[in-house]
Scaffold this motif. Structure first.
Motif, short mmCIF file in Angstrom:
data_model
loop_
_atom_site.label_atom_id
_atom_site.label_comp_id
_atom_site.label_asym_id
_atom_site.label_seq_id
_atom_site.Cartn_x
_atom_site.Cartn_y
_atom_site.Cartn_z
N UNK A 252 1.96 -33.61 20.04
CA UNK A 252 2.71 -33.21 18.38
C UNK A 252 2.24 -33.68 17.59
N UNK A 253 1.83 -35.22 17.58
CA UNK A 253 2.16 -36.25 16.58
C UNK A 253 0.45 -36.11 15.87
N UNK A 254 -0.72 -35.47 16.86
CA UNK A 254 -1.68 -35.51 16.32
C UNK A 254 -1.40 -33.50 15.65
N UNK A 255 -0.80 -32.75 16.03
CA UNK A 255 -0.20 -31.53 15.07
C UNK A 255 0.06 -31.78 13.95
N UNK A 256 1.14 -32.62 13.90
CA UNK A 256 2.36 -33.01 12.47
C UNK A 256 0.97 -33.09 11.27
N UNK A 257 0.02 -34.19 11.87
CA UNK A 257 -0.91 -34.57 10.45
C UNK A 257 -1.97 -33.13 10.63
N UNK A 258 -1.99 -32.62 11.55
CA UNK A 258 -2.89 -31.07 11.02
C UNK A 258 -2.29 -30.44 9.93
N UNK A 259 -1.09 -29.97 10.51
CA UNK A 259 -0.31 -29.38 9.66
C UNK A 259 0.04 -28.96 8.46
N UNK A 260 0.39 -30.38 8.61
CA UNK A 260 0.60 -30.86 6.88
C UNK A 260 -0.99 -30.99 5.67
N UNK A 261 -1.64 -31.20 6.68
CA UNK A 261 -3.33 -30.21 5.84
C UNK A 261 -3.09 -28.91 6.04
N UNK A 262 -2.86 -28.25 6.83
CA UNK A 262 -2.57 -27.16 6.77
C UNK A 262 -1.70 -26.46 5.28
N UNK A 263 -0.41 -26.65 5.64
CA UNK A 263 0.85 -25.94 4.94
C UNK A 263 0.84 -26.66 3.66
N UNK A 264 -0.18 -27.57 3.52
CA UNK A 264 -0.24 -28.01 1.48
C UNK A 264 -1.68 -28.01 1.30
N UNK A 265 -2.08 -26.89 1.50
CA UNK A 265 -3.87 -26.32 1.60
C UNK A 265 -4.18 -27.81 0.64
N UNK A 266 -4.73 -28.97 1.47
CA UNK A 266 -4.68 -30.24 0.68
C UNK A 266 -6.59 -30.95 1.03
N UNK A 267 -6.94 -29.73 2.58
CA UNK A 267 -8.45 -29.93 2.91
C UNK A 267 -9.26 -30.43 1.83
N UNK A 268 -9.08 -29.03 1.34
CA UNK A 268 -10.95 -29.11 0.37
C UNK A 268 -10.25 -30.51 -0.88
N UNK A 269 -9.17 -31.02 -0.97
CA UNK A 269 -8.54 -31.19 -2.22
C UNK A 269 -9.21 -32.69 -1.69
N UNK A 270 -8.52 -33.09 -0.24
CA UNK A 270 -8.06 -34.97 0.12
C UNK A 270 -10.06 -34.72 0.24
N UNK A 271 -10.63 -33.61 0.89
CA UNK A 271 -12.30 -34.01 1.12
C UNK A 271 -13.17 -34.56 0.06
#
Length: 432
Positions: free
Chosen positions: A330-349
């Motif tokens: 669940x803790x790992x999915x908290x992190x993954x879901x944050x990236x998803x819901x904020x649409x931040x994977x590209x801006x972070x990368x």
């Protein structure tokens, strides 16, 4: 409606703005406060249910590749294990519990250099607490640091002394999570480091310390080089200590330089193996084409999970809830879901691209000899790089604390929060 840089002001309710980004809403203060660059605004997370429903829909519609042809992770995330995790993500995981974790803490936003910065700020109940800004990295977030907030701010409740107390500031990096996404190039570690000093001064701190691992270490080292007034010292996990001749040999695939000690040679061989097995290609791809990789990460939850899981920091994660050594599922999915819901994977990368391939653990690339402030280092045995003390002393002229602990890895604060806390208490004791 008027737009505020990085945010769209959508509705005024009960004297506060509900600010709509690409994914959700958060209380951020009055209309005048939202438009003021220096105001610190209270922040609460709430993601509309339609966004969570869309995530589950996309998970259910995942188009899977065929099975890997090996019995390990050498080709990437293993199909059956990833399917099990992603299926749980779609049917069993509850994001609302993650929201509760964040909203139980004091959260704020403030605009620095044109970008809205989200941060957690918890003051200790003890006076004379040492202010500390802690920076996460990729593919982490503020979630990886939540477990250390209590022990740092309220040490007597966690085996410490009142004089061990810290005021804790944990910002989301620009482009990550609930921070704004830079709309121009130039937001590399140096610029973030300057923004963090502005943040600490804006919070009223005239003396403080800084800590970081992964990209957080690169940012914290940049703060050390800049040495702004008030920064008393830094602590690093994943420090930049590789000497120039060692870095050159690794880059060219040459044999180890002559004169290495047994421990240094072991580290050299481990790094050489790491590069030859292709694990280092992750860094190369992210640095070269973050926008290209981002299209897939933005469109497919399963693709995002698969990519994040091949990061070396997750290389030994067990995909389940049985281990007391690693984050839970669940803790790992908290992190993954944050990236998803904020649409931040590209801006972070894009932070990889902004750093222009400068080696995050190369002493020369990070100009460590320019850091004159006190530097403390903790080496965790299962991290992707385990810095020898001899190299650390060459890299940092004012190394005041060095300790190799017996457990923990890349996400040390997530994996071993009590040990991580004890390390920070010891490392910064001299600064009080």
């Amino acid at each position: 409606m008027k737009t505020v840089k990085n945010l769209l002001v959508s509705t005024i309710i009960a004297g506060t703005f509900l600010v709509q980004g690409t994914t959700g809403y958060a209380q951020t203060g009055t209309p005048a406060e939202v438009q003021s660059n220096e105001v610190i605004r209270p922040f609460k997370v709430y993601i509309p249910q339609k966004e969570i429903t869309d995530l589950k829909r996309r998970i259910a519609a995942t188009r899977w590749p065929d099975h890997e042809t090996v019995a390990d992770r050498s080709q990437g995330a293993q199909l059956e294990k990833l399917q099990e995790l992603v299926n749980y993500w779609g049917k069993g995981y509850d994001w609302r519990k993650a929201e509760e974790k964040l909203n139980a803490l004091p959260q704020f936003t403030t605009t620095i250099d044109g970008v809205n910065i989200h941060f957690i700020h918890v003051r200790s109940p003890y006076k004379n607490a040492l202010p500390l800004i802690i920076s996460h990295g990729w593919p982490g977030s503020v979630f990886e640091l939540l477990k250390i907030i209590g022990p740092l701010t309220n040490p007597t409740a966690f085996g410490g002394r009142a004089e061990d107390a810290f005021d804790v500031v944990i910002p989301s990096l620009p482009g990550y999570g609930f921070s704004g996404k830079p709309t121009e190039a130039g937001w590399g570690p140096e610029r973030i480091a300057r923004a963090w000093d502005v943040l600490m001064k804006r919070l009223g701190y005239t003396l403080y310390a800084a800590q970081g691992g992964d990209w957080g270490a690169v940012i914290t080292e940049a703060m050390g080089r800049q040495a702004p007034a008030g920064l008393a010292g830094i602590h690093l996990n994943l420090p930049a200590t590789i000497p120039v001749e060692v870095d050159a040999a690794l880059t060219t695939g040459s044999p180890a330089p002559a004169g290495l000690s047994g421990k240094e040679l072991d580290v050299f061989n481990a790094l050489s193996k790491y590069r030859k097995t292709g694990a280092a290609a992750y860094n190369v791809i992210m640095t070269a084409r973050p926008q290209a990789i981002g299209y897939g990460l933005t469109d497919s939850p399963a693709g995002l999970a698969a990519w994040l899981l091949i990061h070396p920091g997750f290389s030994q994660w067990t995909y389940d809830d049985d281990s007391d050594k690693y984050p839970t599922k669940d803790e790992v999915l908290d992190d993954f879901t944050l990236y998803w819901l904020t649409n931040s994977s590209t801006s972070a990368a894009r932070l990889y691209w902004e750093n222009a391939g400068r080696g995050p653990i190369s002493a020369t690339a990070q100009k460590t000899t320019e850091i004159k402030l006190p530097v403390a280092i903790t080496v965790f045995p299962e991290d992707v790089y385990r810095a020898p003390e001899t190299w650390a002393r060459r890299a940092y002229p004012n190394l005041t604390y060095f300790h190799e602990v017996d457990k923990g890895g890349h996400f040390a604060a997530w994996e071993q929060p009590q040990l991580f806390t004890e390390e920070l208490r010891a490392a910064f004791k001299q600064l009080r």
